[in-house]
Design an enzyme around this catalytic site. Structure first.
Site, PDB file in Angstrom:
ATOM      1  N   ASP A  88      61.389  40.375  52.937  1.00 18.80           N
ATOM      2  CA  ASP A  88      60.187  40.008  52.177  1.00 18.80           C
ATOM      3  C   ASP A  88      60.265  38.598  51.601  1.00 18.80           C
ATOM      4  O   ASP A  88      59.454  38.214  50.772  1.00 18.80           O
ATOM      5  CB  ASP A  88      59.938  41.029  51.057  1.00 18.80           C
ATOM      6  CG  ASP A  88      61.025  41.013  49.985  1.00 18.80           C
ATOM      7  OD1 ASP A  88      62.088  40.407  50.210  1.00 18.80           O
ATOM      8  OD2 ASP A  88      60.804  41.632  48.922  1.00 18.80           O
TER       9      ASP A  88
ATOM     10  N   ALA B  29      15.360  26.949  74.847  1.00 11.66           N
ATOM     11  CA  ALA B  29      15.538  27.787  73.650  1.00 11.66           C
ATOM     12  C   ALA B  29      15.253  29.251  73.970  1.00 11.66           C
ATOM     13  O   ALA B  29      14.323  29.563  74.707  1.00 11.66           O
ATOM     14  CB  ALA B  29      14.604  27.306  72.552  1.00 11.66           C
TER      15      ALA B  29
ATOM     16  N   GLY C 207      68.087  52.146  48.372  1.00  8.16           N
ATOM     17  CA  GLY C 207      68.498  50.891  47.772  1.00  8.16           C
ATOM     18  C   GLY C 207      69.085  49.914  48.773  1.00  8.16           C
ATOM     19  O   GLY C 207      69.424  50.272  49.906  1.00  8.16           O
TER      20      GLY C 207
ATOM     21  N   GLY D  28      67.287  39.299  39.868  1.00  4.14           N
ATOM     22  CA  GLY D  28      68.631  39.540  39.358  1.00  4.14           C
ATOM     23  C   GLY D  28      69.239  38.220  38.886  1.00  4.14           C
ATOM     24  O   GLY D  28      69.008  37.179  39.481  1.00  4.14           O
TER      25      GLY D  28
ATOM     26  N   ARG E 194       6.360  35.880  85.218  1.00  7.03           N
ATOM     27  CA  ARG E 194       5.587  36.365  84.066  1.00  7.03           C
ATOM     28  C   ARG E 194       4.162  36.592  84.529  1.00  7.03           C
ATOM     29  O   ARG E 194       3.726  36.068  85.555  1.00  7.03           O
ATOM     30  CB  ARG E 194       5.605  35.337  82.938  1.00  7.03           C
ATOM     31  CG  ARG E 194       4.933  34.033  83.324  1.00  7.03           C
ATOM     32  CD  ARG E 194       5.003  32.977  82.228  1.00  7.03           C
ATOM     33  NE  ARG E 194       4.134  31.864  82.572  1.00  7.03           N
ATOM     34  CZ  ARG E 194       4.528  30.595  82.529  1.00  7.03           C
ATOM     35  NH1 ARG E 194       5.753  30.277  82.189  1.00  7.03           N
ATOM     36  NH2 ARG E 194       3.684  29.651  82.835  1.00  7.03           N
TER      37      ARG E 194
ATOM     38  N   LYS F 114      55.436  46.727  53.424  1.00  4.63           N
ATOM     39  CA  LYS F 114      55.510  45.383  52.824  1.00  4.63           C
ATOM     40  C   LYS F 114      55.798  44.287  53.835  1.00  4.63           C
ATOM     41  O   LYS F 114      55.124  43.255  53.864  1.00  4.63           O
ATOM     42  CB  LYS F 114      56.584  45.372  51.728  1.00  4.63           C
ATOM     43  CG  LYS F 114      56.968  43.964  51.282  1.00  4.63           C
ATOM     44  CD  LYS F 114      57.506  43.882  49.879  1.00  4.63           C
ATOM     45  CE  LYS F 114      58.922  44.337  49.728  1.00  4.63           C
ATOM     46  NZ  LYS F 114      59.451  44.023  48.384  1.00  4.63           N
TER      47      LYS F 114
ATOM     48  N   ARG G 141      54.979  47.931  44.883  1.00  9.79           N
ATOM     49  CA  ARG G 141      54.191  47.052  44.019  1.00  9.79           C
ATOM     50  C   ARG G 141      52.949  46.479  44.711  1.00  9.79           C
ATOM     51  O   ARG G 141      52.056  45.958  44.070  1.00  9.79           O
ATOM     52  CB  ARG G 141      55.084  45.914  43.484  1.00  9.79           C
ATOM     53  CG  ARG G 141      56.079  46.378  42.437  1.00  9.79           C
ATOM     54  CD  ARG G 141      57.199  45.367  42.205  1.00  9.79           C
ATOM     55  NE  ARG G 141      58.279  45.488  43.182  1.00  9.79           N
ATOM     56  CZ  ARG G 141      59.383  44.755  43.171  1.00  9.79           C
ATOM     57  NH1 ARG G 141      59.556  43.824  42.256  1.00  9.79           N
ATOM     58  NH2 ARG G 141      60.323  44.928  44.086  1.00  9.79           N
TER      59      ARG G 141
ATOM     60  N   ASN H  73      56.728  40.346  46.503  1.00 10.92           N
ATOM     61  CA  ASN H  73      56.763  41.731  46.026  1.00 10.92           C
ATOM     62  C   ASN H  73      55.395  42.217  45.570  1.00 10.92           C
ATOM     63  O   ASN H  73      55.125  43.413  45.553  1.00 10.92           O
ATOM     64  CB  ASN H  73      57.739  41.874  44.873  1.00 10.92           C
ATOM     65  CG  ASN H  73      59.145  41.498  45.281  1.00 10.92           C
ATOM     66  OD1 ASN H  73      59.710  42.115  46.173  1.00 10.92           O
ATOM     67  ND2 ASN H  73      59.689  40.474  44.659  1.00 10.92           N
TER      68      ASN H  73
END
Ligand code: UD1
Ligand code: CA
Length: 484
Positions: free
Chosen positions: A130, A409, A106, A167, A469, A49, A42, A256
């Site tokens: 689950d 920065a 099952g 159930g 630089r 799951k 599902r 589920n």
């Protein structure tokens, strides 16, 4: 189990987990089997799951956590099947045993397969991989009720507002005894109205279970062996089946579907927020915040909306965590201000530091007391000393930065030469001008200055000024000369 009723009821009254295993349970060998082999059709997912997460952890890990507070990990067996290797690898650290149900035929079949692992025990508590909200207290109560009732099978039932999908429990009149469990698909219109559901948690007397389990059949809507049918099987054999009704119905929720998973997650997160608030933490709009179970926050800290505190994060007192921060596995001291939009992982922040907005603190970032890390600053594997500041648009990686340092920065530590990482060391009191690049390995000595826009490739001694630089050139009248 031979024992007088009075002793047994005493143990039933004495509820919690392992500690309650008083007289009744302690003389018996009790295992816990967790059914976790199903695919979870599902969910329509690649992931098995029981590895779907709620409250920041896989479903199965929650169930194992509860189980191992009732019996030792060596007596807990996870029955795995679909993507078994993946599930085993994910749960290995828990120390529980595994039983392979290669074909998933099952819930009854899951227990058939576990026969060898369980046959040396007196009783087995069966949990569902689950259903992660189950608590050790409820498991302990179920076990005690089973022993007190001297039952062959005891199931945990609950009264649900909406029992659809579960159930239903058919009792023998008003007694504790159960006649049968009817799966949703097999219910009659009248049975659909029964609000007492089977939670999927049971205790069985092991000998009776295996003496009768072969009587299960697959004559049902799914063509599976239903463990629930054991109630009727035992009934025929005149063995006692009882239901223990929990008053805490939310503990039995199963994940589920995606919707159910989200509902369980929400319930866990909310419980965590409530616990933190009870401990003195203010959380504005808690429904928008995501707190993992192991997170700790000290009193008088304020958490604004849409904050995620994940993993093993620990936050001190008097902090403010402003909106849209995601903080994982980090330790934050006292009085720290975390402004909006910060992301942290595996970071350490000392007292009264100020972070953000929009700082990204990657693993190994250690921010010193009272230091400031500002907007669009990324740090990784660094130490920033006491009171030092890196406030704008900067990357600091693999660096050791002393106290009282000012990072201008746009400063960048060039830590990577394409093959290896190198370290930048900046001693106390250094001033790094804006837009400087520090090419590691390099060290800037105590109190030195680096002029803005410098590219520093050589060490700078203490007290020196470094300029890396080219000098500015000015050509007067150049524009009008060009346009002639
Ligand atoms: C089951 C119960 C139902 C109960 C509900 C409570 C049955 C037949 N029905 O239904 O009465 O109300 O739980 O949540 O048991 N599993 C295996 N091997 C298998 C099949 C399943 O290990 O061959 C595992 C699943 O991974 C899952 C658990 O058993 O963790 C329950 O299976 P699931 O298919 O979710 O049963 P439900 O339909 O929820
Ligand atoms: Ca289920």
């Amino acid at each position: 189990m031979k024992m007088k009723k009075s002793k047994a009821s005493k143990s039933a009254a004495n509820t919690a987990g392992r500690r309650s295993s008083s007289h009744a349970a302690s003389s018996l060998k009790i295992a816990i089997a967790i059914m976790a082999a199903g695919k979870g059709t599902r969910l329509k997912s690649q992931l098995p799951k029981v590895l779907h997460e709620v409250g920041g952890k896989p479903l199965l890990e929650h169930v194992i956590g509860a189980a191992t507070r009732v019996v030792p990990a060596k007596d807990v067996y996870a029955i795995i099947g679909h993507e078994a290797d993946r599930v085993r690898a994910a749960m290995k650290h828990t120390g529980v045993g595994f039983v392979l149900q290669a074909e998933q035929r099952g819930t009854g079949h899951a227990l058939m397969v576990a026969r060898e692992a369980l046959s040396s025990y007196d009783h087995v508590i069966v949990l569902s991989g689950d259903a992660p909200l189950i608590t050790p207290e409820t498991i302990g109560r179920l076990r005690d009720f089973h022993l007190e009732e001297k039952a062959t099978m005891t199931l945990l039932s609950a009264d649900l507002e909406n029992p659809t999908g579960y159930g239903r429990v058919l009792r023998k009149g008003r007694s504790a005894e159960v006649k049968a469990i009817v799966e949703e698909k097999a219910t009659t219109a009248a049975q659909k109205k029964i609000r007492e559901i089977n939670s999927g948690f049971y205790v069985f007397a092991v000998k009776d279970l295996y003496a009768n389990i072969e009587n299960l059949s697959t004559a049902n809507a799914h063509g599976e062996y239903y463990l629930t049918d054991m109630a009727a099987v035992f009934g025929k054999a005149r063995l006692r089946v009882v239901a223990f009704s929990t008053s805490n119905a939310s503990e039995v929720l199963g994940g589920n579907t995606r919707a159910e998973l989200v509902q369980i997650d929400e319930q866990m997160r909310m419980a965590k927020c409530r616990q933190l608030m009870a401990d003195g933490v203010t959380i504005f709009y808690p429904a928008t915040c995501v707190m993992d179970a192991d997170v700790e926050v000290a009193p008088d800290t304020v958490i604004e909306p849409f904050v995620q505190l994940l993993g093993k994060t620990k936050i001190g007192t008097n902090c403010r965590i402003r909106s849209y921060c995601v903080i994982k596995d980090s330790v934050i001291g006292d009085g720290v201000m975390v402004r909006p939009g910060c992301i942290m992982e595996d970071a350490r922040i000392s007292d009264v530091a100020v972070i953000g907005p929009y700082s990204h603190l990657r693993p190994g970032s250690e921010i010193g007391e009272g230091a400031h890390v500002g907007n669009f600053v990324e740090t990784k594997k660094i130490k920033l000393g006491k009171g030092s500041k890196a406030n704008h648009l900067t990357y600091l990686g693999d660096a050791e930065i002393g106290a009282g340092v000012n990072i201008g920065a746009g400063t960048i530590t060039c830590n990577y030469d394409g093959v290896h990482k190198h370290k930048t060391i900046i001693d106390d009191g250094v001033f790094i001008g804006s837009d400087s690049t520090l090419v590691a390995p390099v060290r800037v000595g105590k109190g030195a200055y680096v002029g803005a826009a410098s590219c520093i490739t050589d060490d700078v001694p203490a007290d020196a000024l470094a300029l890396g630089r080219s000098r500015q050139i000015v050509k007067e009248g150049w524009v009008s000369a060009k346009n002639k």
